[in-house]
Scaffold this motif. Structure first.
Motif, PDB file in Angstrom:
ATOM      1  N   PRO A 137       0.812  -1.232   0.000  1.00 51.01           N
ATOM      2  CA  PRO A 137       0.000   0.000   0.000  1.00 51.01           C
ATOM      3  C   PRO A 137       0.841   1.275   0.000  1.00 51.01           C
ATOM      4  O   PRO A 137       0.441   2.277  -0.615  1.00 51.01           O
ATOM      5  N   LEU A 138       1.998   1.262   0.673  1.00 56.25           N
ATOM      6  CA  LEU A 138       2.825   2.465   0.737  1.00 56.25           C
ATOM      7  C   LEU A 138       3.341   2.881  -0.636  1.00 56.25           C
ATOM      8  O   LEU A 138       3.619   4.066  -0.865  1.00 56.25           O
ATOM      9  N   TRP A 139       3.478   1.933  -1.539  1.00 56.19           N
ATOM     10  CA  TRP A 139       3.977   2.249  -2.879  1.00 56.19           C
ATOM     11  C   TRP A 139       3.113   3.323  -3.549  1.00 56.19           C
ATOM     12  O   TRP A 139       3.622   4.284  -4.133  1.00 56.19           O
ATOM     13  N   SER A 140       1.800   3.154  -3.459  1.00 57.67           N
ATOM     14  CA  SER A 140       0.895   4.127  -4.063  1.00 57.67           C
ATOM     15  C   SER A 140       1.039   5.492  -3.415  1.00 57.67           C
ATOM     16  O   SER A 140       0.954   6.526  -4.096  1.00 57.67           O
TER      17      SER A 140
ATOM     18  N   GLN B 297       7.607  13.338  -8.212  1.00 54.03           N
ATOM     19  CA  GLN B 297       7.768  12.172  -9.087  1.00 54.03           C
ATOM     20  C   GLN B 297       7.668  12.553 -10.567  1.00 54.03           C
ATOM     21  O   GLN B 297       7.933  11.723 -11.439  1.00 54.03           O
ATOM     22  N   ARG B 298       7.309  13.799 -10.855  1.00 59.46           N
ATOM     23  CA  ARG B 298       7.307  14.253 -12.249  1.00 59.46           C
ATOM     24  C   ARG B 298       8.712  14.568 -12.756  1.00 59.46           C
ATOM     25  O   ARG B 298       8.908  14.801 -13.946  1.00 59.46           O
ATOM     26  N   ILE B 299       9.673  14.601 -11.851  1.00 54.00           N
ATOM     27  CA  ILE B 299      11.056  14.941 -12.199  1.00 54.00           C
ATOM     28  C   ILE B 299      11.852  13.660 -12.393  1.00 54.00           C
ATOM     29  O   ILE B 299      11.736  12.718 -11.605  1.00 54.00           O
ATOM     30  N   THR B 300      12.672  13.615 -13.426  1.00 57.01           N
ATOM     31  CA  THR B 300      13.559  12.486 -13.669  1.00 57.01           C
ATOM     32  C   THR B 300      15.009  12.920 -13.444  1.00 57.01           C
ATOM     33  O   THR B 300      15.414  13.990 -13.903  1.00 57.01           O
ATOM     34  N   VAL B 301      15.759  12.103 -12.721  1.00 55.49           N
ATOM     35  CA  VAL B 301      17.182  12.352 -12.497  1.00 55.49           C
ATOM     36  C   VAL B 301      17.907  11.046 -12.783  1.00 55.49           C
ATOM     37  O   VAL B 301      17.893  10.120 -11.967  1.00 55.49           O
ATOM     38  N   GLY B 302      18.516  10.927 -13.964  1.00 58.27           N
ATOM     39  CA  GLY B 302      19.163   9.696 -14.378  1.00 58.27           C
ATOM     40  C   GLY B 302      20.551   9.529 -13.793  1.00 58.27           C
ATOM     41  O   GLY B 302      21.141  10.477 -13.253  1.00 58.27           O
TER      42      GLY B 302
END
Length: 232
Positions: free
Chosen positions: A103-106, A176-181
């Motif tokens: 549940p925490l994942w969501s 979570q809209r940000i990506t950092v590769g």
């Protein structure tokens, strides 16, 4: 303020295996990760670095050493525990595929501001200590080297996403809209009125223009002329 380059560590075997390494000791860069870190270092070879500050975890310290390898003399790498990975508690060391059924994942995906990892850290607490550390080091670098100074903070994906969300004025629930590769370079300049987010998640391209970075002023209406192109 000075210019801070937010650099994520290069790829590790845990990344490719889909395992949440967290603060597990001994997680090192794999062959691809070492190449990524070396490429990031080559991008910064022409940029005088006033300071390099790293998370204490080995994968970040390896990346930091690669970043300074092309500099002579190489700037010292300082370790700051405030830049370390989020404490994922009992999630640490587990497969992401298994964690996705909990549940925490969501909550982590849709409402990170409410996420507290079991026997670990909350995401708001992680953001608060990381942002405070970056801003503290930034002020210290400017005081010692002037507003044109450039420095590097080497850390982890979620940590740097949280720092960028703060700089962008975004609520943590949107981070979570940000990506950092892996081994990506993001560029932030903290100005008098607001942070200036110059670039995010870059893994290629010339960065030598940072050697002539100017202090942050008012935002140019219409977008401005940008930085000077690289010579040659």
């Amino acid at each position: 303020m000075a210019t801070v380059l937010l650099v994520r560590h290069g790829r590790t075997a845990a990344n490719t295996a889909g395992v949440l390494a967290g603060r597990t000791a001994g997680v090192r860069l794999d062959a691809v990760g070492r190449t990524q870190a070396a490429r990031a270092g080559a991008r910064l070879a022409g940029v005088p670095l006033a300071a390099v500050v790293s998370s204490p975890l080995e994968r970040c310290r390896q990346t930091a050493r690669a970043l300074v390898a092309a500099h002579d003399p190489a700037p010292a790498v300082t370790v700051d525990a405030a830049l370390t990975e989020c404490d994922y508690g009992r999630w640490q060391g587990r497969a992401l595929a298994d964690l996705a059924s909990e549940p925490l994942w969501s909550v982590v995906q849709t409402q990170p501001s409410a996420a507290v990892f079991p026997d670990g850290e909350s995401l708001p607490a992680m953001q608060a200590r990381a942002v405070a550390a970056v801003r503290r080091h930034d002020a210290a670098v400017e005081a010692a080297h002037g507003p044109g100074a450039v420095w590097v903070a080497v850390s982890h994906g979620d940590v740097l996403k949280a720092v960028l969300a703060d700089a962008l004025g975004m609520h943590l629930d949107l981070f979570q809209r940000i990506t950092v590769g892996p081994a990506s370079v993001s560029v932030v300049r903290y100005g008098r009125h607001r942070p200036d987010v110059v670039a995010t998640n870059t893994d290629a391209g010339d960065l030598s223009w940072l050697a002539a970075a100017a202090p942050v002023g008012d935002a140019p209406v219409g977008g401005g002329a940008g930085h000077a192109p690289a010579a040659g």
